[in-house]
Design an enzyme around this catalytic site. Structure first.
Site, short mmCIF file in Angstrom:
data_model
loop_
_atom_site.label_atom_id
_atom_site.label_comp_id
_atom_site.label_asym_id
_atom_site.label_seq_id
_atom_site.Cartn_x
_atom_site.Cartn_y
_atom_site.Cartn_z
N CYS A 1 3.12 0.08 4.73
CA CYS A 1 2.80 0.70 3.47
C CYS A 1 4.41 1.70 3.08
CB CYS A 1 1.69 1.77 3.62
SG CYS A 1 1.34 2.65 2.16
N CYS B 1 4.67 1.07 -5.43
CA CYS B 1 4.00 0.36 -4.21
C CYS B 1 5.56 -0.07 -3.32
CB CYS B 1 3.17 -1.00 -4.65
SG CYS B 1 2.52 -1.56 -3.33
O1 PYC Z 1 3.56 1.48 -0.99
O2 PYC Z 1 3.50 -0.35 0.12
C1 PYC Z 1 2.87 0.57 -0.62
C2 PYC Z 1 1.52 0.39 -0.79
C3 PYC Z 1 0.60 -0.27 -0.34
C4 PYC Z 1 -0.75 0.04 -0.69
C5 PYC Z 1 -0.67 1.19 -1.32
N1 PYC Z 1 0.96 1.63 -1.34
#
Ligand code: PYC
Length: 329
Positions: free
Chosen positions: A91, A246
Site C-alpha cells: 500500500c 494510490c
Molecule cells: O496507495 O497503494 C495505495 C493504496 C492501495 C489501496 C489504497 N491505497
C-alpha cells in the site's frame, strides 16, 4: 481475550487517504516470512483486522498497517497492510503514512530505510516533516489492450465496450479511461462504472498472474492542474475509493507508460487523485527490463494517536462487518 484487549495505534492521512498503524503487535504470527505471516493473519486473525479498521472504531475507507519485527536485519520494520475486507500486498499511501509514524515514534531519522512487506522489500525515504518517498516493489504491465463488454444488467453500463491494461504495482490493477470527468460530483457514476468493470473481470475470469484476482480498478483521465500529467479514480477491494492518487496504482500506471515508451526512465510523472492530492513519481527499469522500480513521493500528516479498546462483552467488539465472529467468540 481477557476482559479487554488494548491496541496502541497512530493515525495519519496521505493525500486524504487514512492509515492506522498498529504499533504493538499482540498476535502470534509465527516466525516465517512476511507472506507466511500474512497468511496466518488472514486465517486466524480476521477478527483483529475488522476490529481495528471497520466501524465502530474505524471506517470503511481506513487502511490498517500492522507493524512487525523484520526478518531481514537490514530492514527497520515489517508491515502487513489491511482494509475493510482483507489484506493488501502493498500500500503506497500506507507506506508514506507508516514513514511519518515511524519518524514520530523516533524509530527512523532522515534518509532511506528498508521495510519488509508480504510482496517484497520496499524503501521509505524520510525527507522530514510530512514528506516521504517510497521505492516500491518491481512493477510491470502484464497485459495490454484487454477488451470485453460489460454484461447486460440492471443498469445503464451493460453492453459498454471496455479496453484497458492489466498491471502489477504491489496489487493487481485494471487501468482504463474514465467514462466522465474525474471529479467528486461524478462519484456515483465512477463508482458504478468501476464496480461493473470489476464484476466483468471476474465474470470473464480475467486475472493477474496465476489466476490472482484483479481487485483494484483505476479509471484514468486528464489532470485538472497544469503542473500534473493525469488524474485518477481508484476503486479498492472493499468497494471504497482511494482519496490519494494510490501509490500502487501510480506504480501500475508508470509500468504501463514505460512499457508503451510514453515515459522515459527518471522522467517525472505527477499523478492527481480524485480529491486533487498529488504524488510525484518516476521510475527506472528493473534489471530484467520487463519490470520497473517506481519511486513515489507524497505527504502524510498525523491525525490521531491512542489506544483502541476491544471489550469482551461488546457485541460489536470485532467490528460491524464481522458478524460471524461477533456471535461465536
Ligand atoms: O496507495 O497503494 C495505495 C493504496 C492501495 C489501496 C489504497 N491505497
Amino acid at each position: 481475550m481477557s476482559n479487554e484487549l488494548k491496541i496502541p495505534f497512530i493515525d495519519s492521512h496521505t493525500g486524504g487517504e487514512p492509515t492506522r498503524v498498529v504499533i504493538e503487535n499482540p498476535l502470534d504470527l509465527g516466525h516465517g516470512s512476511l507472506a507466511e505471516k500474512r497468511a496466518i493473519f488472514q486465517d486466524k486473525y480476521d477478527w483483529f483486522r475488522s476490529a481495528v479498521v471497520t466501524e465502530p472504531r474505524g471506517s470503511e475507507v481506513l487502511v490498517g498497517a500492522l507493524l512487525l519485527e523484520p526478518l531481514d536485519p537490514t530492514c527497520c520494520a515489517g508491515v502487513i497492510f489491511f482494509n475493510n475486507v482483507g489484506t493488501l500486498g502493498m500500500c503506497g499511501h500506507g507506506a508514506i503514512g507508516l514513514a511519518v509514524t515511524l519518524a514520530r515514534l523516533g524509530k527512523i531519522g532522515l534518509g532511506p530505510h528498508k521495510i519488509e512487506t508480504p510482496v517484497g522489500m520496499i524503501e521509505i525515504n524520510y525527507h522530514g516533516g510530512a514528506r516521504v518517498s517510497i521505492q516500491n516493489v518491481p512493477s510491470y504491465r502484464y497485459q495490454k489492450g484487454v477488451n470485453f463488454t460489460l454484461p447486460a444488467g440492471a443498469n445503464a453500463t451493460g453492453g459498454t465496450n471496455i479496453t484497458g491494461d492489466i498491471a502489477w504495482g504491489g496489487n493487481w490493477f485494471f487501468l482504463t479511461a474514465a467514462p466522465c470527468e474525474l471529479s467528486l460530483n461524478h462519484l456515483p457514476e465512477l463508482m458504478q462504472y468501476a464496480v461493473e468493470i470489476r464484476r466483468a473481470l471476474s465474470h470473464y475470469q480475467i486475472t493477474g498472474v496465476n489466476g490472482q484476482p484483479i481487485d483494484h480498478i483505476e479509471l484514468v483521465g486528464p489532470a485538472q492542474h497544469p503542473n500534473n500529467q493525469a488524474r485518477n479514480f481508484v476503486l479498492c477491494p472493499g468497494l471504497e475509493y482511494d482519496r490519494s492518487p494510490c501509490g500502487t496504482g501510480t506504480s501500475a500506471k508508470l509500468a504501463c507508460l514505460m512499457a508503451e515508451g510514453a515515459l522515459k526512465p527518471l522522467q517525472i510523472w505527477r499523478q492527481e487523485s480524485i480529491v486533487g492530492s498529488v504524488f510525484e513519481a518516476h521510475a527506472v527499469w528493473h534489471t530484467d527490463q520487463h519490470a520497473i522500480i517506481p519511486t513515489i513521493t507524497g505527504e502524510a500528516y498525523i491525525t490521531a494517536e491512542g489506544v483502541l479498546i476491544v471489550q469482551e462483552n461488546d457485541p460489536f467488539r470485532f467490528g460491524l462487518r464481522n458478524t460471524r465472529e461477533n456471535q461465536s467468540q
